[in-house]
Design a protein around this motif. Structure first.
Motif, PDB file in Angstrom:
ATOM      1  N   PHE A  44       0.826  -1.218   0.000  1.00  7.71           N
ATOM      2  CA  PHE A  44       0.000   0.000   0.000  1.00  7.71           C
ATOM      3  C   PHE A  44       0.856   1.263   0.000  1.00  7.71           C
ATOM      4  CE2 PHE A  44      -3.211   2.953   1.929  1.00  7.71           C
ATOM      5  CZ  PHE A  44      -4.111   2.883   0.880  1.00  7.71           C
ATOM      6  N   ALA A  47       1.307   2.749  -3.281  1.00  6.31           N
ATOM      7  CA  ALA A  47       0.163   3.451  -3.872  1.00  6.31           C
ATOM      8  C   ALA A  47       0.091   4.901  -3.427  1.00  6.31           C
ATOM      9  CB  ALA A  47      -1.134   2.736  -3.522  1.00  6.31           C
ATOM     10  N   ALA A 114      -4.485   0.947  -5.079  1.00  2.00           N
ATOM     11  CA  ALA A 114      -4.821  -0.151  -4.169  1.00  2.00           C
ATOM     12  C   ALA A 114      -5.826   0.319  -3.140  1.00  2.00           C
ATOM     13  CB  ALA A 114      -3.559  -0.675  -3.475  1.00  2.00           C
ATOM     14  N   TYR A 116      -7.050  -0.749   0.742  1.00  2.00           N
ATOM     15  CA  TYR A 116      -6.541  -1.486   1.900  1.00  2.00           C
ATOM     16  C   TYR A 116      -7.633  -1.572   2.966  1.00  2.00           C
ATOM     17  CZ  TYR A 116      -3.519  -2.373   5.994  1.00  2.00           C
ATOM     18  OH  TYR A 116      -2.953  -2.881   7.134  1.00  2.00           O
ATOM     19  N   VAL A 307      -5.888  -2.997  -7.002  1.00  2.00           N
ATOM     20  CA  VAL A 307      -5.594  -4.211  -6.241  1.00  2.00           C
ATOM     21  C   VAL A 307      -6.264  -4.087  -4.875  1.00  2.00           C
ATOM     22  CG1 VAL A 307      -3.759  -5.592  -5.187  1.00  2.00           C
ATOM     23  CG2 VAL A 307      -3.426  -4.577  -7.462  1.00  2.00           C
ATOM     24  N   LEU A 309      -6.430  -5.230  -0.983  1.00  2.00           N
ATOM     25  CA  LEU A 309      -5.616  -5.770   0.106  1.00  2.00           C
ATOM     26  C   LEU A 309      -6.507  -5.967   1.328  1.00  2.00           C
ATOM     27  CD1 LEU A 309      -2.624  -3.262  -0.294  1.00  2.00           C
ATOM     28  CD2 LEU A 309      -2.858  -5.514  -1.369  1.00  2.00           C
TER      29      LEU A 309
END
Length: 366
Positions: A44, A47, A114, A116, A307, A309
């Protein structure tokens, strides 16, 4: 957008570790305090340029090491990218994109996206409005570099106005406050308009995802709380008016009491304000719904999913919601950490122990 691989050196409890990820579901299994969360944290950082867990880079560097390095290889619709982040004990971090150094964090934004989610994300619902503003700002900064720079400018002007409000020189304050009001209203109106669009885009998605996760038992609504107007110029004029109306209060308190730095998101489920009255289970599901709704908003803005996470999220959900979540993330590259995983869904499994990935099981990899 997919992560192809990551290499981390001297980061948290990792000495040196390389990981090649599958394009769909990646499951990192291990006991507590082995490095699962640290791995997601390192991703992360690539990002947004900073950790979601600490503001101090030196906290990220392995004990008795002088530096840490994160190298991330990603594949996007428009081609491949390599991000390298160097963290130091005694100097500022250094960032390279495709081997070329950048000077400002804003240049990193948008190269890798991303989302998270960890058990700490419960604070998104139940803690102060600052957490919900941060949620909006991190999203908008990732797919809109102009927002990042506007936010930076707004915070600088806000700091200067607050400093002026504390002065005892009344003449200096009256002669210069209008200058700061004008700048603050200009930047503030831009921020609010972007946030309003974000919340509006999230609204329908949050409603649908939350119903999906709760088997149609709960209906979640979100709305922006703050000054609003139909146009950016109208909003600027409204902010200017509010600064003038609140000047005596601002002087008394020594800080600016109105503007986007005071705004919030209202979060309700079946008419209940979850920020104050939701159960922990309701708050957790609401936070997850917000995070999952971000996926579609990112896709609309950048043309591909970010993405995802997910840190230890399964342990916080009942079995039905676990299955719902795993079904939902199928089309998205997801990196999920847990202590055990007993689901018959396609995935690539990694086992981690003391900062080392011990095995990679591709039995269930698609």
């Amino acid at each position: 957008m997919k992560i192809k691989s990551i290499n981390i050196t001297n980061f948290r409890n990792y000495s040196n570790q390389s990981v090649d990820f599958d394009s769909s579901l990646n499951v990192i299994i291990g006991k507590n305090a082995q490095g699962k969360t640290n791995l997601l944290e390192s991703i992360f950082i690539c990002a947004i340029g900073r950790s979601p867990r600490t503001t101090k880079d030196r906290d990220l560097i392995k004990w008795e090491s002088t530096y840490a390095k994160i190298s991330l290889d990603i594949e996007k619709k428009l081609g491949k990218k390599e991000i390298d982040i160097y963290l130091f004990n005694n100097q500022n971090k250094a960032i390279k994109i495709d081997k070329i150094g950048i000077k400002r964090i804003g240049q990193l934004m948008g190269n890798f996206n991303a989302i998270y989610f960890s058990p700490d994300e419960l604070k998104l619902i139940k803690e102060s409005p600052d957490e919900r503003r941060k949620f909006m700002d991190i999203d908008l900064c990732q797919f809109d570099k102009n927002y990042f720079y506007t936010l930076s400018n707004y915070n600088q002007v806000l700091q200067q106005r607050n400093k002026l409000l504390k002065t005892t020189n009344e003449k200096v304050l009256k002669d210069t406050i209008s200058i700061w009001n004008e700048q603050l209203a200009t930047h503030g109106a831009q921020l609010i308009m972007s946030r309003l669009r974000l919340v509006e885009n999230l609204k329908t998605r949050v409603y649908e995802i939350h119903k999906f996760l709760t088997n149609n038992k709960e209906e979640m609504q979100i709305s922006y709380q703050g000054y609003t107007a139909d146009t950016e110029n109208d909003l600027k004029l409204l902010l200017l008016k509010k600064y003038e109306e609140n000047i005596d209060k601002d002087i008394k308190l020594g800080y600016t009491t109105v503007g986007p730095h005071r705004d919030d998101i209202k979060i309700e489920s079946n008419g209940i304000d979850l920020r104050s009255y939701g159960s922990q289970g309701q708050q957790r599901t609401a936070a997850l719904s917000l995070k999952l709704a971000e996926l579609s908003v990112f896709k609309d803005n950048i043309g591909e999913y970010p993405v995802l996470l997910l840190d230890d999220v399964l342990s916080e959900l009942d079995n039905d919601r676990q299955l719902k979540l795993l079904e939902f993330v199928k089309p998205i590259q997801t990196i999920l950490t847990c202590t055990e995983f007993n689901f018959s869904v396609p995935h690539t499994k990694f086992v981690i122990e003391n900062g080392k990935l011990k095995t990679k099981d591709t039995t269930y990899s698609n």
